[in-house]
Design a protein around this motif. Structure first.
Motif, short mmCIF file in Angstrom:
data_model
loop_
_atom_site.label_atom_id
_atom_site.label_comp_id
_atom_site.label_asym_id
_atom_site.label_seq_id
_atom_site.Cartn_x
_atom_site.Cartn_y
_atom_site.Cartn_z
N VAL A 4 0.84 -1.20 0.00
CA VAL A 4 0.00 0.00 0.00
C VAL A 4 0.88 1.24 0.00
O VAL A 4 0.62 2.21 -0.72
N TYR A 5 1.95 1.22 0.79
CA TYR A 5 2.87 2.35 0.85
C TYR A 5 3.54 2.58 -0.50
O TYR A 5 3.68 3.71 -0.95
N LEU A 6 3.95 1.51 -1.17
CA LEU A 6 4.55 1.64 -2.50
C LEU A 6 3.56 2.21 -3.50
O LEU A 6 3.92 3.04 -4.34
N GLY A 7 2.31 1.77 -3.41
CA GLY A 7 1.28 2.31 -4.30
C GLY A 7 1.04 3.79 -4.06
O GLY A 7 0.86 4.56 -5.01
N ALA A 12 1.86 9.39 -5.71
CA ALA A 12 2.41 10.73 -5.47
C ALA A 12 3.39 11.12 -6.56
O ALA A 12 3.41 12.28 -7.01
N LEU A 13 4.21 10.18 -7.01
CA LEU A 13 5.16 10.46 -8.09
C LEU A 13 4.43 10.84 -9.37
O LEU A 13 4.78 11.83 -10.03
N TYR A 14 3.41 10.08 -9.73
CA TYR A 14 2.66 10.39 -10.95
C TYR A 14 1.93 11.72 -10.84
O TYR A 14 1.84 12.47 -11.82
N LEU A 48 -0.89 6.78 -14.07
CA LEU A 48 -2.03 6.57 -13.17
C LEU A 48 -2.92 5.43 -13.67
O LEU A 48 -3.46 4.66 -12.87
N TYR A 49 -3.07 5.33 -14.98
CA TYR A 49 -3.83 4.20 -15.52
C TYR A 49 -3.16 2.87 -15.18
O TYR A 49 -3.84 1.88 -14.91
N LEU A 50 -1.84 2.86 -15.19
CA LEU A 50 -1.14 1.63 -14.80
C LEU A 50 -1.41 1.29 -13.34
O LEU A 50 -1.55 0.11 -13.00
#
Length: 170
Positions: A4-7, A12-14, A48-50
């Motif tokens: 969840v943290y990685l997601g 946030a990066l995107y 974000l779609y990914l």
């Protein structure tokens, strides 16, 4: 690390990529640089779609919008430039003033969205196959799909009309 943290970090990066591209698109004085900002923002949307497990839609985002639509915009910019090579008027100093509504409008949409989903929780994305996507576009969403096609056709016709009017006036 937790998944969840990685997601959340990827999200946030995107979002930062999209915001950076949007800021460049709104504030750039040069139209080509503004288009480059649009390309960066569209790549962020594909990311974000990914995250939403929509790999096919992410690929179509890159092929259609990043590829075809930005090439169309680039040709429209090149065709409507002044004949003497002078730079077309860009946002310039007014770019910052134009950027303020560019941040306020999405914030006005985002705040109620977060208020609703922050209390109830965000839905979990599910993977949709290209077959299911095609069935949806040619089934219950046919009218919306066709209306998008008409909007894109009108945009292309408008770009060509502007180019010919600009050439005729010169």
């Amino acid at each position: 690390m937790n998944e969840v943290y990685l997601g959340q970090c990827a999200f946030a990066l995107y979002v930062l990529i999209i915001l950076g591209g949007g800021v460049l698109a709104v504030t750039a004085a040069n139209l080509v640089r503004a288009m480059l900002g649009l390309v960066v923002a569209l790549f962020g949307v594909a990311g974000l779609y990914l995250l939403l497990l929509a790999e096919f839609v992410a690929l179509m985002q890159i092929l259609i919008y990043v590829g075809a639509v930005t090439v169309l915009i680039f040709f429209a910019i090149m065709l409507t430039r002044a004949a003497d090579g002078a730079e077309a008027e860009g946002p310039g100093e007014r770019g910052v003033m134009r950027a303020i509504p560019a941040f306020l409008v999405p914030a006005g949409i985002l705040v109620p969205f977060l208020a609703v989903y922050g209390a109830t929780g965000f839905p979990t994305p599910k993977n949709v196959s290209p077959d299911q996507l095609g069935a949806g576009l040619l089934g219950p969403y046919t009218l919306a799909f066709e209306l998008i096609s008409v909007v894109l056709l009108a945009a292309m016709a408008g770009a060509v009309l502007l180019a010919f009017e600009k050439r005729r006036a010169a």
